[in-house]
Design a protein around this motif. Structure first.
Motif, PDB file in Angstrom:
ATOM      1  N   CYS A 171     -12.035   3.510  17.564  1.00  0.00           N
ATOM      2  CA  CYS A 171     -13.200   3.303  18.412  1.00  0.00           C
ATOM      3  C   CYS A 171     -14.022   2.153  17.828  1.00  0.00           C
ATOM      4  O   CYS A 171     -14.470   2.226  16.691  1.00  0.00           O
TER       5      CYS A 171
ATOM      6  N   VAL B 238     -19.110   1.178  17.864  1.00  0.00           N
ATOM      7  CA  VAL B 238     -19.806   2.470  17.789  1.00  0.00           C
ATOM      8  C   VAL B 238     -21.164   2.258  17.102  1.00  0.00           C
ATOM      9  O   VAL B 238     -21.212   1.779  15.967  1.00  0.00           O
TER      10      VAL B 238
ATOM     11  N   HIS C 191     -14.730   0.440  12.421  1.00  0.00           N
ATOM     12  CA  HIS C 191     -14.330   1.252  13.564  1.00  0.00           C
ATOM     13  C   HIS C 191     -14.206   2.703  13.105  1.00  0.00           C
ATOM     14  O   HIS C 191     -14.110   2.972  11.913  1.00  0.00           O
TER      15      HIS C 191
ATOM     16  N   ILE D 290     -17.777   1.913  24.235  1.00  0.00           N
ATOM     17  CA  ILE D 290     -16.985   2.015  23.017  1.00  0.00           C
ATOM     18  C   ILE D 290     -15.558   1.612  23.374  1.00  0.00           C
ATOM     19  O   ILE D 290     -14.904   2.261  24.201  1.00  0.00           O
TER      20      ILE D 290
ATOM     21  N   LEU E 282     -11.585   1.002  22.876  1.00  0.00           N
ATOM     22  CA  LEU E 282     -10.544   1.796  22.227  1.00  0.00           C
ATOM     23  C   LEU E 282      -9.285   0.971  21.999  1.00  0.00           C
ATOM     24  O   LEU E 282      -8.867   0.207  22.868  1.00  0.00           O
TER      25      LEU E 282
END
Ligand SMILES: [Zn+2]
Length: 148
Positions: A39, A42, A77, A106, A108
């Motif tokens: 992710c 963040v 991450h 966010i 991915l």
């Protein structure tokens, strides 16, 4: 089983979950595989296991959240291990609404994903063999950037 996902010549190997001796073969699930999802973007205020588990729940069934080297869920991450239904397209992002702030996107990426279709986002075939209809100049919605 703990170090997957595994692939063989870019084809995903689906390993069934642990079973009991009396399970019927028909009841076994070959549609779900665990992946580590990275992710990105963040916010610092999300460095909390419960919040990260809630974010992970939008991706799949959360199995683990990596607290990172510092143990405080911080880093470039955040890694979340989730169990995904491989018949569905991968999520490219999770949008989180924050009160009195702009929504947070966010982004991915997925570790060790083999053979991802850049047209429909499903694992298991390439965009050249995708069954989803394509138009002459359509742009692919997924790309190599989905891979960590
Ligand atoms: Zn496809």
């Amino acid at each position: 089983m703990s170090e997957g996902p595994w692939s063989f010549f870019q084809d995903l190997i689906v390993i069934m979950q642990e079973t009991k001796g009396m399970d019927e073969p028909r009841s076994l699930n070959f549609n779900e595989v665990s992946f580590w999802v990275q992710c990105h973007n963040v916010p610092l205020s999300f460095s909390n296991k419960n919040i990260l588990e809630n974010i992970g729940a939008h991706i799949g069934l959360v199995e683990e959240v990596d607290q990172g080297e510092s143990g405080s869920y911080l880093g470039s991450h955040i890694r979340i291990q989730v169990r995904l239904d491989i018949r569905k397209p991968l999520n490219k992002f999770v949008c989180v609404g924050v009160e009195d702030e702009e929504d947070v996107f966010i982004l991915l990426t997925y570790e060790r994903i083999p053979n991802l279709c850049y047209r429909c986002g499903v694992i298991g075939h390439s965009f050249r063999t995708c069954g989803e209809a394509s138009e002459k100049n359509d742009k692919l919605k997924y790309g190599i950037w989905m891979k960590s």
